[in-house]
Scaffold this active site. Structure first.
Site, PDB file in Angstrom:
ATOM      1  N   ASP A 248       4.338 -14.927  11.066  1.00 41.71           N
ATOM      2  CA  ASP A 248       3.059 -15.393  10.532  1.00 41.71           C
ATOM      3  C   ASP A 248       2.009 -14.293  10.723  1.00 41.71           C
ATOM      4  OD1 ASP A 248       0.613 -16.605  10.129  1.00 41.71           O
ATOM      5  OD2 ASP A 248       1.143 -18.464  11.153  1.00 41.71           O
TER       6      ASP A 248
ATOM      7  N   GLU B 245       0.843  -1.211   0.000  1.00 40.49           N
ATOM      8  CA  GLU B 245       0.000   0.000   0.000  1.00 40.49           C
ATOM      9  C   GLU B 245       0.874   1.255   0.000  1.00 40.49           C
ATOM     10  OE1 GLU B 245      -3.384  -0.208   2.706  1.00 40.49           O
ATOM     11  OE2 GLU B 245      -3.451   1.973   2.739  1.00 40.49           O
TER      12      GLU B 245
ATOM     13  N   HIS C 254      -2.917  10.174   0.561  1.00 39.37           N
ATOM     14  CA  HIS C 254      -3.098   8.909  -0.152  1.00 39.37           C
ATOM     15  C   HIS C 254      -2.966   9.099  -1.653  1.00 39.37           C
ATOM     16  CE1 HIS C 254      -5.175   5.719   2.533  1.00 39.37           C
ATOM     17  NE2 HIS C 254      -4.040   6.138   3.014  1.00 39.37           N
TER      18      HIS C 254
ATOM     19  N   LYS D  65      -7.511  -1.589  11.316  1.00 39.46           N
ATOM     20  CA  LYS D  65      -6.891  -1.959  10.024  1.00 39.46           C
ATOM     21  C   LYS D  65      -5.678  -1.060   9.778  1.00 39.46           C
ATOM     22  CE  LYS D  65      -6.310  -1.856   5.357  1.00 39.46           C
ATOM     23  NZ  LYS D  65      -5.456  -0.942   4.603  1.00 39.46           N
TER      24      LYS D  65
HETATM   25  C1  MEV Z   1      -5.973   2.793   5.128  1.00 41.43           C
HETATM   26  O1  MEV Z   1      -5.199   1.695   4.717  1.00 41.43           O
HETATM   27  C2  MEV Z   1      -5.996   2.902   6.641  1.00 41.43           C
HETATM   28  C3  MEV Z   1      -6.891   4.018   7.206  1.00 41.43           C
HETATM   29  O2  MEV Z   1      -8.225   3.859   6.710  1.00 41.43           O
HETATM   30  C4  MEV Z   1      -6.862   3.858   8.694  1.00 41.43           C
HETATM   31  C5  MEV Z   1      -7.836   4.745   9.442  1.00 41.43           C
HETATM   32  O3  MEV Z   1      -8.863   5.129   8.887  1.00 41.43           O
HETATM   33  O4  MEV Z   1      -7.550   5.017  10.627  1.00 41.43           O
HETATM   34  C6  MEV Z   1      -6.417   5.364   6.783  1.00 41.43           C
END
Ligand code: MEV
Length: 442
Positions: A296, A85, A393, A280
């Site tokens: 792992d 990413e 991003h 995430k």
């Molecule tokens: C993107 O890979 C992760 C985010 O969505 C985490 C978040 O929203 O805190 C930017």
């Protein structure tokens, strides 16, 4: 429509590829070229990779990047990360730099034990089973000595075995619930071998236990396997600074930043839809280091998310507060990691990653990985509550779009400059590239 094949694993690598091309591709030459271009010209290295798994036909590359300037417990680290990413390493590097100027990260391991279970069925008197368990417990441990001897010499091994009555959940269901210390090994093989030995002894000796009726002797072992739920293999990482030091490069005041940041974390503490995305983001950092160090990541993922919902509701793994004018942001996360065994001694890049980290033991690696997760969450929340996530991003994504459009290096340079002051969207990049090509053609 595909077709089935028997004995595929016995075919040579080239024969496997031929079958795949024949079965699944119309442009066979192109597919073959793509597969083969990822082979390593160093045959020994390629063979090593071929033998990691069955049916290897090529290698799947992930970028291996680094995030420097991580000050953890007063020591500087450059953290290796394997991830696809675009924005993750940039975020990791920014967060490291931010906290480098504010005392760095503090991390400590809270606990290190892991669990494995023998699941079995027994249809008889529980008191008799308890008596049998107490009678056999020492032999369970002794019969596993050939497996545990080395680990014990280094200070680890079996910590305890308990008998658990699970008949409220399933009729006749019990467990041998064992607790292990596996030191610098992730310990999956060690734990599973011990458990399989426990199961053998437990079933065999039941035949000779006089207090059992003939029906009670018939203990049925269902399975023996470690648990990837490791709430007692826990690490904590934290950053803190005075609120007024939180003011760098943001469009809001330090006080507003702290207040919004804490609100953002508390939303992830109460709202599962947000908590999953929040966590995430943490795993963006965690997985990248876990992968780079040959651990792992599926085990880590499973364990972490189970931990996040341990109180019956899925929640944030990080927490934040302001107390006496000091902003503190921390994570508590279960991480079963190894720095010996598995891929760690086998994969040259994993060895290199561990060396870059100063060949940490498992506890040190737990601290580093927890820090990578905390830093990633800090970077994400910082963007979310200030500029919004898309600005960063899409800047990082720009290169992916340019590569997709097969832009030349000179075109990339011009367009990266252009998009420093323009909003990146897929269409905007297509148009800007078209315009650029037109002006050059003119
Ligand atoms: C993107 O890979 C992760 C985010 O969505 C985490 C978040 O929203 O805190 C930017």
């Amino acid at each position: 429509m595909g077709k089935s094949i028997l004995g595929f694993s016995k075919l040579s690598k080239l024969k496997k590829i031929d079958w795949i091309l024949e079965t699944h591709f119309s442009n066979k030459e192109n597919a073959k070229r793509i597969l083969i271009q990822y082979w390593n010209s160093n045959e020994k290295l390629q063979q090593l990779h071929d033998e990691f798994i069955e049916n290897t036909i090529t290698n799947y590359y992930l970028p291996f990047g680094v995030a420097p300037n991580y000050l953890i417990n007063s020591k500087l680290y450059t953290i290796p990360m394997a991830i696809e990413e675009s924005s993750i390493i940039a975020a990791a590097s920014n967060a490291a730099k931010f906290w480098l100027d504010r005392g760095g990260f503090k991390a400590k391991v809270i606990s290190t034990t892991k669990v494995g279970q023998v699941h079995f069925m027994y249809h008889g008197d529980f008191d008799v089973l308890k008596t049998y368990f107490n009678f056999i417990k020492l032999q369970l441990i002794n019969d596993a000595k050939p497996i545990t001897k080395n680990m014990e010499q280094r200070g680890g091994g079996i910590i305890d075995i308990e008998l658990k009555d699970k008949t409220k959940d399933i009729k006749g269901y019990y467990q041998l619930h064992a607790i292990f210390e596996t030191l610098d090994a992730m310990g999956a093989n060690f734990i599973n071998s011990c458990l399989e030995q426990f199961a053998k002894t437990f079933k065999r000796e039941a035949q000779h236990f006089d207090a059992f009726s003939s029906e009670e002797k018939d203990i049925q072992i269902i399975m023996s396997i470690l648990s990837n739920y490791v709430p007692d293999c826990l690490v904590r990482a934290e950053v803190s600074c005075k609120v007024e030091e939180l003011n760098e490069d943001t469009n809001i005041s330090p006080e507003e930043f702290a207040a919004k940041f804490i609100q953002a974390v508390s939303i992830a503490e109460v709202e599962p839809y947000r908590a999953v995305t929040h966590n995430k983001g943490i795993m963006n950092g965690v997985d990248a280091v876990v992968l780079a160090t040959g651990n792992d990541f599926r085990a880590v993922e499973a364990g972490v998310h189970a931990y996040a919902s341990r109180n019956g509701k899925y929640r944030s793994l990080t927490h934040a507060r302001v107390e006496d004018g000091v902003f503190t942001f921390w994570i508590e996360i279960p991480l079963a990691l190894g720095t010996v065994g598995g891929l760690t001694n086998l994969h040259p890049l994993v060895k290199l990653a561990l060396e870059m980290l100063g060949n940490p033991n498992a506890k040190k690696l737990m601290q580093i990985v927890a820090v990578a997760g905390l830093a990633q969450n800090f970077a994400a929340l910082r963007s979310l509550i200030t500029t919004g996530i898309q600005q960063g991003h899409m800047k990082m994504h720009l290169m992916n779009i340019l590569n997709q459009l097969e832009a030349k290096n000179t075109e990339k340079n011009t367009l990266v400059e252009h998009f420093k002051t323009n909003v990146v969207t897929h269409n905007a990049v297509v148009e800007a590239l078209d315009d650029l090509r037109l002006t050059i053609d003119d």
